[in-house]
Design a protein around this motif. Sequence first.
Motif, short mmCIF file in Angstrom:
data_model
loop_
_atom_site.label_atom_id
_atom_site.label_comp_id
_atom_site.label_asym_id
_atom_site.label_seq_id
_atom_site.Cartn_x
_atom_site.Cartn_y
_atom_site.Cartn_z
N THR A 87 0.84 -1.19 0.00
CA THR A 87 0.00 0.00 0.00
C THR A 87 0.88 1.24 0.00
O THR A 87 2.03 1.21 0.44
N LEU A 95 -8.82 -1.71 5.70
CA LEU A 95 -7.84 -0.64 5.84
C LEU A 95 -7.61 -0.20 7.28
O LEU A 95 -6.45 -0.05 7.72
N GLN A 139 -5.76 -3.04 8.85
CA GLN A 139 -4.76 -3.67 7.99
C GLN A 139 -4.78 -5.19 8.13
O GLN A 139 -3.74 -5.86 8.26
#
Length: 397
Positions: A184, A232, A235
């Motif tokens: 990411t 997100l 994670q």
Amino acid sequence: MARGKRRKLKLLAETVTGDETTAAEDGNERLELQTWSDLPVELLDLIMSGLPPGDNIRASVVCKRWHKVAVSLRALYQSPWLMYFPKGGNLCELYDPSGRKIYPLELPELRGSRVCYTKDGWLLLYRPRNNSVFFLNPFTREMISLPNFQLTAQGVAFSCAPTSTDCVVFTLTQDGPLGVTISTCHPGESEWTTVDHPSRLPFVSSFWDKVVFCNGAFYCLSLTGWVGVYYLPTQYWKVLAVSPPRFPDNFFAKHWWKGKYMTENNGNVLLIFASNSENPVVYKLDRSALEWKELVTLHGVTMFVSFLSSHSGIGLPGITANSVYFPKVRFFGKRCISYSLDDYRYYPRNQQYNWSEEDPFESIWIQPPQDLLTDLDSGVGLGPRFSQMEFAPSTEV
């Protein structure tokens, strides 16, 4: 005494009658003074929501009130455009399915680059020669660079426009039979963050994965139809215990890497399979029941699908609801191939999409700016790089 009383009543009656007559005359005068510009905003919304883009633009010049309503609807209900990449040189083409127009556009930034994904009007591009990764807005020519990174066989996506502080670029590759590697990066960061994640269920990853951002997570459809989710905020990576949906007959024999699309609408993940032998099948991911549910209607939603990324919208002027629009235009720009879930057939007639003959990397759907149609109509701020070729509407049914 009685005579005086009767006289007073007569004068009172005449006064009342005169007032009513004056009131009626005033009312008629007010009605005569009312014009089309005095229509209630709610009625204007209803009328203009049914107008195609060209009529919307013409209606917007009637008066200030009409202009305000027309522009607001134009901003809310703008369909994606189909972007064709140049096979040589810098000239690409943008096709507006609602107005049935093609706009040539010079984009030298595409030379030597590979388009990976699009969202909110931005392209994510990769240059294999030097491993450079960057965003490009083809309408404003703005560019935003990311740290160099090797994108080889990853599924790639980003969450929102790179001008937002919430933007995250996401890539995924397989790491053994029960693991994936996720990288990411936020625009403005100096390096990518790469982490290996175990998978309790097998997830076969490849370049053909479909990735979509929905409800704060990246949903990834594997080669064989399993769904992995990367959350997100935490994670955290997880493969859902959701069995793959039913594929059309002989799907993997001919179309194992084509005709498979995924998008998001109103917090729901939608999936479509299309093949030459059967009509397209649309599914919605039911997280509570842990299953894919086949849809017989899209409830007014229209899907715009392409191999690299797909979009959806509702209430789009000039666009057929409950339909799937494919990345192919027929009849010299007059019609975009679509499939209607209401009519169980393709449009135009006898134009079923031939997946085995099409290049999935030649085009992508992209969301144009909200005021682009207004600028094109007035010719403001676009310059010689952006021109227009207009075609008459088709009567094909």
